[in-house]
Scaffold this motif. Sequence first.
Motif, short mmCIF file in Angstrom:
data_model
loop_
_atom_site.label_atom_id
_atom_site.label_comp_id
_atom_site.label_asym_id
_atom_site.label_seq_id
_atom_site.Cartn_x
_atom_site.Cartn_y
_atom_site.Cartn_z
N ARG A 37 0.83 -1.20 0.00
CA ARG A 37 0.00 0.00 0.00
C ARG A 37 0.87 1.26 0.00
O ARG A 37 0.56 2.23 -0.69
CB ARG A 37 -0.94 -0.01 1.21
N ILE A 38 1.96 1.24 0.73
CA ILE A 38 2.89 2.38 0.73
C ILE A 38 3.47 2.56 -0.68
O ILE A 38 3.56 3.68 -1.19
CB ILE A 38 4.01 2.21 1.78
N ARG A 39 3.85 1.45 -1.29
CA ARG A 39 4.41 1.49 -2.65
C ARG A 39 3.41 2.09 -3.63
O ARG A 39 3.76 2.93 -4.46
CB ARG A 39 4.81 0.08 -3.09
N ARG A 41 0.93 4.14 -2.97
CA ARG A 41 0.77 5.58 -2.70
C ARG A 41 1.98 6.36 -3.18
O ARG A 41 1.85 7.45 -3.75
CB ARG A 41 0.52 5.82 -1.21
N ALA A 42 3.18 5.81 -2.97
CA ALA A 42 4.40 6.48 -3.44
C ALA A 42 4.38 6.61 -4.96
O ALA A 42 4.77 7.65 -5.51
CB ALA A 42 5.64 5.71 -2.99
N TYR A 43 3.86 5.59 -5.64
CA TYR A 43 3.76 5.65 -7.10
C TYR A 43 2.74 6.72 -7.52
O TYR A 43 2.96 7.45 -8.50
CB TYR A 43 3.38 4.29 -7.67
N GLU A 44 1.65 6.83 -6.77
CA GLU A 44 0.67 7.88 -7.06
C GLU A 44 1.32 9.26 -6.93
O GLU A 44 1.06 10.15 -7.75
CB GLU A 44 -0.52 7.79 -6.09
N LEU A 45 2.14 9.43 -5.90
CA LEU A 45 2.84 10.69 -5.72
C LEU A 45 3.79 10.96 -6.88
O LEU A 45 3.87 12.08 -7.40
CB LEU A 45 3.60 10.70 -4.39
N TYR A 46 4.50 9.93 -7.31
CA TYR A 46 5.42 10.02 -8.45
C TYR A 46 4.66 10.45 -9.71
O TYR A 46 5.09 11.35 -10.43
CB TYR A 46 6.11 8.67 -8.62
N GLU A 47 3.53 9.81 -9.95
CA GLU A 47 2.73 10.16 -11.12
C GLU A 47 2.19 11.59 -11.00
O GLU A 47 2.14 12.32 -11.99
CB GLU A 47 1.57 9.19 -11.29
N GLY A 48 1.81 11.96 -9.79
CA GLY A 48 1.29 13.31 -9.56
C GLY A 48 2.33 14.40 -9.80
O GLY A 48 1.99 15.55 -10.07
N ARG A 49 3.59 14.03 -9.71
CA ARG A 49 4.68 14.98 -9.98
C ARG A 49 5.09 14.96 -11.44
O ARG A 49 6.09 15.54 -11.83
CB ARG A 49 5.92 14.63 -9.14
N GLY A 50 4.34 14.27 -12.28
CA GLY A 50 4.68 14.20 -13.70
C GLY A 50 5.75 13.17 -14.01
O GLY A 50 6.46 13.28 -15.00
N ARG A 51 5.88 12.16 -13.16
CA ARG A 51 6.84 11.05 -13.35
C ARG A 51 8.29 11.51 -13.45
O ARG A 51 9.08 10.92 -14.16
CB ARG A 51 6.45 10.21 -14.55
N GLU A 52 8.61 12.55 -12.71
CA GLU A 52 10.00 13.02 -12.68
C GLU A 52 10.82 12.10 -11.79
O GLU A 52 10.47 11.90 -10.63
CB GLU A 52 10.05 14.45 -12.15
N PRO A 53 11.91 11.54 -12.31
CA PRO A 53 12.72 10.61 -11.49
C PRO A 53 13.54 11.35 -10.44
O PRO A 53 13.69 12.56 -10.48
CB PRO A 53 13.63 9.96 -12.54
N GLN A 58 11.84 10.20 -1.22
CA GLN A 58 10.95 11.20 -0.64
C GLN A 58 9.49 10.79 -0.81
O GLN A 58 8.68 10.98 0.10
CB GLN A 58 11.18 12.58 -1.29
N ASP A 59 9.15 10.23 -1.97
CA ASP A 59 7.77 9.77 -2.21
C ASP A 59 7.40 8.67 -1.23
O ASP A 59 6.30 8.64 -0.68
CB ASP A 59 7.60 9.27 -3.65
N ALA A 63 4.53 8.95 1.61
CA ALA A 63 3.42 7.98 1.65
C ALA A 63 3.33 7.32 3.02
O ALA A 63 2.23 7.15 3.57
CB ALA A 63 3.61 6.93 0.56
N GLU A 64 4.47 6.97 3.59
CA GLU A 64 4.50 6.37 4.92
C GLU A 64 3.92 7.31 5.97
O GLU A 64 3.10 6.91 6.80
CB GLU A 64 5.95 6.05 5.30
#
Length: 80
Positions: A37-39, A41-53, A58-59, A63-64
Motif C-alpha cells: 500500500r505504501i508502494r 501511494r508512493a507511485y501515485e505521488l510520483y505520477e502526480g509529480r509528472g513522473r519526474e525521477p 521522498q515519495d 506515503a508512509e
Amino acid sequence: MSSLKNQKQPQPKNAGVPKLSPGKVAMMPDTVPSQDRIRERAYELYEGRGREPGQDEQDWLHAEREMLGSGKGATMHRHP
C-alpha cells in the motif's frame, strides 16, 4: 470420593495461544500499512509529480507519513 467434575485438569503451557503451522504468517493489524500500500501511494505521488525521477525515497517517506497519520498537512498533496 470426589467427582471428576470438581477436579481441575492441568492446562497445557500453550493453552489459549493460537497455533501457526509452518508457512503461515500472523497477520498484522490493519492499523499498520503494508509495504504494498505504501508502494502504491508512493507511485501515485510520483505520477502526480509528472513522473519526474529522482525523488523515490521522498515519495516513499511521504506515503508512509500519510498512512501512519503523522503527515498532517502533507496528505494528498498533488503538485501541478
